[in-house]
Design a protein around this motif. Structure first.
Motif, PDB file in Angstrom:
ATOM      1  N   ARG A 148      16.484 -28.860 -31.782  1.00  0.00           N
ATOM      2  CA  ARG A 148      17.600 -27.901 -31.749  1.00  0.00           C
ATOM      3  C   ARG A 148      17.413 -27.024 -32.984  1.00  0.00           C
ATOM      4  O   ARG A 148      17.528 -27.505 -34.108  1.00  0.00           O
ATOM      5  CB  ARG A 148      18.959 -28.599 -31.766  1.00  0.00           C
ATOM      6  N   TYR A 150      18.014 -24.334 -35.778  1.00  0.00           N
ATOM      7  CA  TYR A 150      19.121 -23.746 -36.530  1.00  0.00           C
ATOM      8  C   TYR A 150      18.661 -22.508 -37.287  1.00  0.00           C
ATOM      9  O   TYR A 150      17.556 -22.466 -37.831  1.00  0.00           O
ATOM     10  CB  TYR A 150      19.685 -24.768 -37.519  1.00  0.00           C
ATOM     11  N   TRP A 169      25.018 -23.156 -37.176  1.00  0.00           N
ATOM     12  CA  TRP A 169      24.706 -22.272 -36.051  1.00  0.00           C
ATOM     13  C   TRP A 169      23.268 -22.459 -35.604  1.00  0.00           C
ATOM     14  O   TRP A 169      22.350 -22.540 -36.416  1.00  0.00           O
ATOM     15  CB  TRP A 169      24.940 -20.813 -36.446  1.00  0.00           C
ATOM     16  N   HIS A 170      23.084 -22.518 -34.304  1.00  0.00           N
ATOM     17  CA  HIS A 170      21.750 -22.757 -33.745  1.00  0.00           C
ATOM     18  C   HIS A 170      21.546 -21.931 -32.485  1.00  0.00           C
ATOM     19  O   HIS A 170      22.461 -21.227 -32.006  1.00  0.00           O
ATOM     20  CB  HIS A 170      21.556 -24.245 -33.451  1.00  0.00           C
ATOM     21  N   MET A 172      20.822 -21.128 -28.443  1.00  0.00           N
ATOM     22  CA  MET A 172      21.393 -21.630 -27.198  1.00  0.00           C
ATOM     23  C   MET A 172      20.476 -22.705 -26.606  1.00  0.00           C
ATOM     24  O   MET A 172      19.260 -22.710 -26.859  1.00  0.00           O
ATOM     25  CB  MET A 172      21.552 -20.478 -26.206  1.00  0.00           C
ATOM     26  N   LYS A 227      20.874 -30.311 -20.067  1.00  0.00           N
ATOM     27  CA  LYS A 227      21.446 -30.800 -21.320  1.00  0.00           C
ATOM     28  C   LYS A 227      20.335 -31.434 -22.157  1.00  0.00           C
ATOM     29  O   LYS A 227      20.157 -32.649 -22.164  1.00  0.00           O
ATOM     30  CB  LYS A 227      22.550 -31.818 -21.046  1.00  0.00           C
ATOM     31  N   ARG A 258      18.114 -17.995 -35.207  1.00  0.00           N
ATOM     32  CA  ARG A 258      19.065 -17.935 -34.088  1.00  0.00           C
ATOM     33  C   ARG A 258      20.400 -18.527 -34.533  1.00  0.00           C
ATOM     34  O   ARG A 258      20.466 -19.663 -34.987  1.00  0.00           O
ATOM     35  CB  ARG A 258      18.529 -18.715 -32.891  1.00  0.00           C
ATOM     36  N   ASN A 259      21.456 -17.725 -34.405  1.00  0.00           N
ATOM     37  CA  ASN A 259      22.796 -18.152 -34.815  1.00  0.00           C
ATOM     38  C   ASN A 259      23.772 -17.817 -33.693  1.00  0.00           C
ATOM     39  O   ASN A 259      24.658 -16.977 -33.835  1.00  0.00           O
ATOM     40  CB  ASN A 259      23.196 -17.446 -36.116  1.00  0.00           C
ATOM     41  N   GLU A 260      23.574 -18.467 -32.554  1.00  0.00           N
ATOM     42  CA  GLU A 260      24.294 -18.096 -31.337  1.00  0.00           C
ATOM     43  C   GLU A 260      25.353 -19.114 -30.940  1.00  0.00           C
ATOM     44  O   GLU A 260      26.298 -18.776 -30.219  1.00  0.00           O
ATOM     45  CB  GLU A 260      23.289 -17.940 -30.187  1.00  0.00           C
ATOM     46  N   GLN A 261      25.213 -20.336 -31.372  1.00  0.00           N
ATOM     47  CA  GLN A 261      26.141 -21.390 -30.952  1.00  0.00           C
ATOM     48  C   GLN A 261      26.373 -22.321 -32.134  1.00  0.00           C
ATOM     49  O   GLN A 261      25.448 -22.642 -32.885  1.00  0.00           O
ATOM     50  CB  GLN A 261      25.561 -22.163 -29.769  1.00  0.00           C
ATOM     51  N   VAL A 262      27.602 -22.742 -32.316  1.00  0.00           N
ATOM     52  CA  VAL A 262      27.930 -23.599 -33.453  1.00  0.00           C
ATOM     53  C   VAL A 262      28.192 -25.021 -32.976  1.00  0.00           C
ATOM     54  O   VAL A 262      28.878 -25.237 -31.973  1.00  0.00           O
ATOM     55  CB  VAL A 262      29.146 -23.053 -34.242  1.00  0.00           C
ATOM     56  N   THR A 263      27.609 -25.977 -33.674  1.00  0.00           N
ATOM     57  CA  THR A 263      27.851 -27.398 -33.409  1.00  0.00           C
ATOM     58  C   THR A 263      28.056 -28.094 -34.748  1.00  0.00           C
ATOM     59  O   THR A 263      27.091 -28.329 -35.479  1.00  0.00           O
ATOM     60  CB  THR A 263      26.671 -28.050 -32.666  1.00  0.00           C
TER      61      THR A 263
END
Length: 516
Positions: A148, A150, A169-170, A172, A227, A258-263
């Motif tokens: 994944r 980041y 942020w990572h 998609m 997934k 890539r900073n498209e989705q935060v987990t």
């Protein structure tokens, strides 16, 4: 009852990442990895000292490797992987071969698994590590765990604190590079290192591998699994931890940033890592103090020679007899001369204990959810940029990623004289809000050793620090942590070269210009 006990050991392939190594080790030991081998291909002396400072208390080993310069990147990776497997085989052979189950009281054999990671890769299971292992069958030789990736999370420079806490942020899930996996493999299923030709698949066939969610691993499928991180992932911080353009050229940085989705990280994992980090810091702080004390004797010898030169330069004879009087010159000892040195005999100053209050009225506490006792600060007017926090009973606590060994956190703060307010550093997790200093009559946790006065325009020199140590041979480690924060930027870098295990306690970064 299970018919085997899975045990995971790990190797990290290291080149220049000694500055992030303590945090990497704390994260993976907190997961439950039972031994970590540092395969060092470039940062030799610094890493050696860091690992040696921890080896007595923690399951770590250091294995230096010198590679031929003509090797390609793929050749380097293959040789390091061979070295890692060889070293982990040696380590596991000296570990217990069976364990006793607590529930049943039966002895069951150990099944050794290994994982080989880079220093910018962090294993992150979604459940406890013991529940990540697949069922014990002869058909399953490894588990494939997807990357994944980041991004920089908007940080121009790496901020202080742990990379997992700072970079949320990572990319998609559909990002193509998430197809890449690292294998967590059974050691007894791997070929001998001499026969290993593939550092990625470790000589295993796809049909011997499952994914972290238990599904078959299909490397040739055209699309990513829906997934890819079910069960766990390898968090890859290539943009956060790359050293420069030679390691990550601008086109590659643009691709990976890539900073498209935060987990957010699991609070369970962060909490366990921070508690263990502070225990590890106790080991490194004690080792660093021991290292510096060994440098004190040359410092005293230098002072002795300097004193002799000064005494000779005075041009006064040792014995003078003239008429009705005479005198004999008595030379004080070097130790007596040092007593007049401000660093050697630091002046005691009464400090002040304070509580820290947020604008809404609540008091600063540690991070523990089951603890609500306010932290007590010890503060000196002569060093307003330095604050030491502790709980009243000196129990352990965490405060973000700030070092809190021995139940104390010594911090460089920003002090506002007019408002009697401070800003804590970024790594505490409270940097964005001013805190009011509230005087309290609570006694400090202990009698702190007087700090050495600064002797350089920007702070304390290494020379002054070592002279201070010479005058305080029984110094507690927590007092060393306070004094290290007085070092000037150049002296902090110099001391880092002398004692790299103290890196987390040194003011290596200048104060950001945007702070008040």
């Amino acid at each position: 009852m299970s018919d085997r006990h899975p045990r995971l050991t790990c190797a990290v392939l290291l080149k220049q990442a000694d500055h992030t190594l303590p945090g990497w080790l704390a994260w993976h030991l907190a997961l439950g990895i039972e031994h970590i081998a540092i395969i060092d291909a470039g940062a030799f002396d610094n890493v050696r000292q860091i690992v040696q400072s921890l080896q007595q208390d923690w399951p770590l080993s250091w294995h230096p490797v010198e590679l031929r310069e003509e090797l390609s990147p793929e050749g380097r990776r293959l040789e390091l992987t061979r070295q890692a497997i060889t070293h982990l085989r040696q380590i596991t052979q000296n570990m217990p071969r069976d364990v006793q189950e607590e529930a049943e009281g039966d002895t069951i054999p150990v099944e050794d698994w290994i994982i080989i990671l880079d220093a910018d890769e962090y294993l992150s299971p979604t459940r406890e590590l013991a529940r990540l292992f697949p069922p014990s069958t002869d058909e399953i030789a490894a588990m494939a765990i997807h990357w994944r990736i980041y991004g920089s999370a908007g940080h121009v420079q790496p901020p202080p604190g742990h990379v997992v806490a700072n970079h949320l942020w990572h990319a998609m899930p559909s990002f193509a590079d998430h197809r890449f996996v690292r294998l967590m493999a059974r050691l007894d299923q791997l070929p001998t290192p001499a026969r290993l030709t593939d550092a990625h698949m470790l000589g295993l066939l796809p049909e011997q591998i499952i994914r972290a969610d238990g599904e078959p691993y299909q490397p040739d499928r055209e699309t990513l699994p829906e997934k890819p991180w079910a069960g766990g992932c390898i968090q890859h911080y290539i943009c956060a931890l790359a050293h420069g353009e030679d390691e990550l050229p601008p086109p590659m940085r643009a691709h990976y940033n890539r900073n498209e989705q935060v987990t957010p990280p699991q609070e369970r994992d962060l909490r366990a890592m921070r508690v263990l980090s502070n225990r590890m810091r106790e080991s490194t702080l004690k080792a660093g103090l021991s290292r510096l004390q060994k440098l004190v004797e040359p410092q005293l010898e230098e002072a002795r020679l300097h004193y002799q030169e000064d005494a000779t330069a005075l041009g006064i004879r040792d014995l003078v007899q003239h008429g009705t009087f005479q005198y004999e010159r008595i030379r004080p000892s070097t130790q007596s001369g040092l007593l007049l040195n401000n660093q050697f005999s630091a002046r005691y100053e009464a400090g002040q204990t304070v509580l820290l209050r947020f604008p809404e009225g609540r008091l600063l506490t540690g991070d523990q959810s089951d603890h609500h006792e306010p932290l007590i600060g010890f503060w000196l007017k002569s060093t307003p940029h330095l604050l030491t926090l502790h709980e009243q009973d000196r129990s352990s606590f965490t405060l973000g990623d700030a070092p809190c060994p021995f139940g104390m956190a010594s911090l460089r703060i920003t002090f506002n004289t007019q408002r009697q307010a401070i800003h804590l550093p970024h790594e505490t997790g409270h940097a964005n809000m001013p805190l009011e200093l509230i005087p309290t009559s609570t006694a400090p946790a202990c009698l702190f050793t007087p700090l050495p006065p600064v002797d350089e325009p920007e702070g304390l020199s290494v020379h002054g620090l070592l002279t201070w140590l010479a005058g305080h041979p029984g110094l507690p480690p927590h007092d060393l942590a306070r004094a290290l924060l007085l070092l000037s930027p150049d002296s902090a870098q110099h001391l880092h070269n002398l004692a790299p295990m103290l890196g987390e306690f040194l003011p290596l970064r200048p104060r950001p210009e945007f702070l008040p």
